[in-house]
Scaffold this motif. Structure first.
Motif, PDB file in Angstrom:
ATOM      1  N   ILE A  29       0.989  -1.150  -0.063  1.00 25.13           N
ATOM      2  CA  ILE A  29       0.052  -0.117  -0.119  1.00 25.13           C
ATOM      3  C   ILE A  29       0.897   1.339  -0.067  1.00 25.13           C
ATOM      4  CG2 ILE A  29      -1.711   1.382   1.349  1.00 25.13           C
ATOM      5  CD1 ILE A  29      -2.983  -1.528   2.292  1.00 25.13           C
ATOM      6  N   PHE A  30       2.068   1.327   0.827  1.00 22.90           N
ATOM      7  CA  PHE A  30       2.836   2.205   0.826  1.00 22.90           C
ATOM      8  C   PHE A  30       3.469   2.444  -0.512  1.00 22.90           C
ATOM      9  CE2 PHE A  30       7.062   4.333   1.367  1.00 22.90           C
ATOM     10  CZ  PHE A  30       6.751   5.406   2.061  1.00 22.90           C
ATOM     11  N   LYS A  31       3.805   1.515  -1.064  1.00 19.42           N
ATOM     12  CA  LYS A  31       4.672   1.396  -2.559  1.00 19.42           C
ATOM     13  C   LYS A  31       3.664   2.026  -3.243  1.00 19.42           C
ATOM     14  CE  LYS A  31       7.752  -2.492  -2.199  1.00 19.42           C
ATOM     15  NZ  LYS A  31       8.173  -3.743  -2.930  1.00 19.42           N
ATOM     16  N   GLN A  32       2.381   1.721  -3.551  1.00 17.70           N
ATOM     17  CA  GLN A  32       1.137   2.021  -4.498  1.00 17.70           C
ATOM     18  C   GLN A  32       1.340   3.760  -4.203  1.00 17.70           C
ATOM     19  OE1 GLN A  32      -2.309   0.386  -3.805  1.00 17.70           O
ATOM     20  NE2 GLN A  32      -3.537   1.705  -5.355  1.00 17.70           N
ATOM     21  N   HIS A  33       1.082   4.267  -2.883  1.00 17.16           N
ATOM     22  CA  HIS A  33       0.874   5.627  -2.632  1.00 17.16           C
ATOM     23  C   HIS A  33       2.178   6.387  -3.159  1.00 17.16           C
ATOM     24  CE1 HIS A  33      -3.013   5.834  -0.586  1.00 17.16           C
ATOM     25  NE2 HIS A  33      -2.494   4.627   0.080  1.00 17.16           N
ATOM     26  N   TYR A  34       3.423   5.836  -2.726  1.00 16.10           N
ATOM     27  CA  TYR A  34       4.715   6.424  -3.305  1.00 16.10           C
ATOM     28  C   TYR A  34       4.699   6.441  -4.615  1.00 16.10           C
ATOM     29  CZ  TYR A  34       9.622   6.737  -4.216  1.00 16.10           C
ATOM     30  OH  TYR A  34      10.816   7.101  -4.800  1.00 16.10           O
ATOM     31  N   MET A  35       4.348   5.316  -5.414  1.00 15.94           N
ATOM     32  CA  MET A  35       4.432   5.643  -6.932  1.00 15.94           C
ATOM     33  C   MET A  35       3.336   6.708  -7.494  1.00 15.94           C
ATOM     34  SD  MET A  35       6.791   3.674  -7.917  1.00 15.94           S
ATOM     35  CE  MET A  35       6.773   3.877  -9.599  1.00 15.94           C
ATOM     36  N   GLU A  36       2.295   6.779  -6.789  1.00 14.45           N
ATOM     37  CA  GLU A  36       1.288   7.746  -7.212  1.00 14.45           C
ATOM     38  C   GLU A  36       1.830   9.091  -6.975  1.00 14.45           C
ATOM     39  OE1 GLU A  36      -1.757   9.506  -9.017  1.00 14.45           O
ATOM     40  OE2 GLU A  36      -1.347   7.585  -9.184  1.00 14.45           O
ATOM     41  N   MET A  37       2.319   9.281  -5.991  1.00 10.77           N
ATOM     42  CA  MET A  37       2.941  10.625  -5.691  1.00 10.77           C
ATOM     43  C   MET A  37       4.087  10.799  -6.507  1.00 10.77           C
ATOM     44  SD  MET A  37       4.386  12.139  -2.031  1.00 10.77           S
ATOM     45  CE  MET A  37       2.586  12.416  -1.427  1.00 10.77           C
ATOM     46  N   LYS A  38       4.960   9.963  -6.912  1.00  6.09           N
ATOM     47  CA  LYS A  38       6.086  10.098  -7.673  1.00  6.09           C
ATOM     48  C   LYS A  38       5.754  10.452  -9.051  1.00  6.09           C
ATOM     49  CE  LYS A  38      10.345   7.574  -9.205  1.00  6.09           C
ATOM     50  NZ  LYS A  38      10.998   6.110  -9.026  1.00  6.09           N
ATOM     51  N   ARG A  39       4.531   9.883  -9.783  1.00  6.83           N
ATOM     52  CA  ARG A  39       3.855  10.147 -11.034  1.00  6.83           C
ATOM     53  C   ARG A  39       3.315  11.562 -10.859  1.00  6.83           C
ATOM     54  NH1 ARG A  39       0.576   6.229 -10.653  1.00  6.83           N
ATOM     55  NH2 ARG A  39       2.058   4.644 -11.476  1.00  6.83           N
ATOM     56  N   ARG A  40       2.807  12.012  -9.538  1.00  5.80           N
ATOM     57  CA  ARG A  40       2.257  13.296  -9.923  1.00  5.80           C
ATOM     58  C   ARG A  40       3.569  14.375  -9.993  1.00  5.80           C
ATOM     59  NH1 ARG A  40      -1.935  12.679  -4.883  1.00  5.80           N
ATOM     60  NH2 ARG A  40      -3.268  11.316  -5.940  1.00  5.80           N
ATOM     61  N   LEU A  41       4.756  14.038  -9.122  1.00  2.09           N
ATOM     62  CA  LEU A  41       5.726  15.059  -9.292  1.00  2.09           C
ATOM     63  C   LEU A  41       6.314  15.401 -10.274  1.00  2.09           C
ATOM     64  CD1 LEU A  41       7.355  14.074  -5.598  1.00  2.09           C
ATOM     65  CD2 LEU A  41       6.356  16.362  -6.389  1.00  2.09           C
ATOM     66  N   MET A  42       6.312  13.861 -11.275  1.00  2.00           N
ATOM     67  CA  MET A  42       6.958  14.027 -12.671  1.00  2.00           C
ATOM     68  C   MET A  42       5.944  14.784 -13.509  1.00  2.00           C
ATOM     69  SD  MET A  42       9.878  12.958 -12.616  1.00  2.00           S
ATOM     70  CE  MET A  42      10.134  13.087 -14.463  1.00  2.00           C
ATOM     71  N   GLU A  43       4.674  14.726 -13.355  1.00  2.00           N
ATOM     72  CA  GLU A  43       3.824  15.432 -14.156  1.00  2.00           C
ATOM     73  C   GLU A  43       3.864  16.965 -14.131  1.00  2.00           C
ATOM     74  OE1 GLU A  43      -0.066  14.021 -12.991  1.00  2.00           O
ATOM     75  OE2 GLU A  43       0.096  12.049 -14.320  1.00  2.00           O
ATOM     76  N   THR A  77       6.685  18.322 -12.870  1.00  2.00           N
ATOM     77  CA  THR A  77       7.960  18.684 -13.714  1.00  2.00           C
ATOM     78  C   THR A  77       7.883  18.680 -15.226  1.00  2.00           C
ATOM     79  OG1 THR A  77       9.111  17.437 -11.796  1.00  2.00           O
ATOM     80  CG2 THR A  77      10.296  17.751 -13.930  1.00  2.00           C
ATOM     81  N   THR A  78       7.011  17.648 -15.720  1.00  2.00           N
ATOM     82  CA  THR A  78       6.963  17.883 -17.138  1.00  2.00           C
ATOM     83  C   THR A  78       6.163  19.133 -17.636  1.00  2.00           C
ATOM     84  OG1 THR A  78       7.044  15.358 -17.179  1.00  2.00           O
ATOM     85  CG2 THR A  78       5.734  16.570 -18.990  1.00  2.00           C
ATOM     86  N   GLN A  79       5.237  19.328 -16.950  1.00  4.17           N
ATOM     87  CA  GLN A  79       4.368  20.575 -17.223  1.00  4.17           C
ATOM     88  C   GLN A  79       5.426  21.950 -17.031  1.00  4.17           C
ATOM     89  OE1 GLN A  79       1.057  21.412 -14.585  1.00  4.17           O
ATOM     90  NE2 GLN A  79       0.209  22.556 -15.867  1.00  4.17           N
ATOM     91  N   THR A  80       6.235  21.935 -16.008  1.00  2.00           N
ATOM     92  CA  THR A  80       7.089  23.052 -15.974  1.00  2.00           C
ATOM     93  C   THR A  80       8.172  23.352 -17.184  1.00  2.00           C
ATOM     94  OG1 THR A  80       7.005  23.082 -13.447  1.00  2.00           O
ATOM     95  CG2 THR A  80       8.928  24.215 -14.578  1.00  2.00           C
ATOM     96  N   ILE A  81       8.541  21.937 -17.644  1.00  2.00           N
ATOM     97  CA  ILE A  81       9.484  21.885 -18.677  1.00  2.00           C
ATOM     98  C   ILE A  81       8.619  22.313 -19.962  1.00  2.00           C
ATOM     99  CG2 ILE A  81      10.935  20.122 -20.343  1.00  2.00           C
ATOM    100  CD1 ILE A  81      11.581  18.717 -17.349  1.00  2.00           C
ATOM    101  N   GLN A  82       7.478  22.010 -20.240  1.00  2.00           N
ATOM    102  CA  GLN A  82       6.771  22.314 -21.248  1.00  2.00           C
ATOM    103  C   GLN A  82       6.334  23.815 -21.385  1.00  2.00           C
ATOM    104  OE1 GLN A  82       3.566  19.498 -20.959  1.00  2.00           O
ATOM    105  NE2 GLN A  82       4.327  18.111 -22.624  1.00  2.00           N
TER     106      GLN A  82
END
Length: 111
Positions: free
Chosen positions: A31-45, A47-52
């Protein structure tokens, strides 16, 4: 959050103020891994938006260097290389996307 601001798990555990065993217990919890991966995905989104958002300025900067007669040949050549590399990558992605879309249409049509 410490996992995103620290460079090692050990440092993150220390920053979070938890015992080492507890930190590794969390790291192995599905469950922690799932939440961690979701948070990581949001942070990368984000970052991608900032780059775009900065990509237009970056492109104009490269074009400015390319057009700057006072820039060295090396600087102008590097700008040209970056522009061409990205143009080719964009074309390749467009071609791949078109091929995938065609394959999907073929599969949907049954064959």
């Amino acid at each position: 959050m410490a996992l995103f601001t620290e460079t090692t798990k050990e440092a993150a555990i220390k920053k979070a103020g938890i015992a080492r065993a507890t930190g590794y217990k969390y790291a192995n919890d599905p469950i922690f891994k799932q939440h961690y991966m979701e948070m990581k995905r949001r942070l990368m989104e984000q970052t991608t938006q900032t780059i775009q958002q900065a990509s237009d300025k970056a492109a104009k900067t490269l074009i400015g260097v390319l057009d700057d007669e006072d820039a060295s040949v090396s600087e102008r050549t590097r700008a040209a290389s970056i522009i061409l590399d990205n143009a080719y990558k964009t074309q390749e992605l467009d071609d791949i996307t078109a091929r995938i879309e065609q394959l999907e249409r073929t599969l949907e049509e049954g064959g």
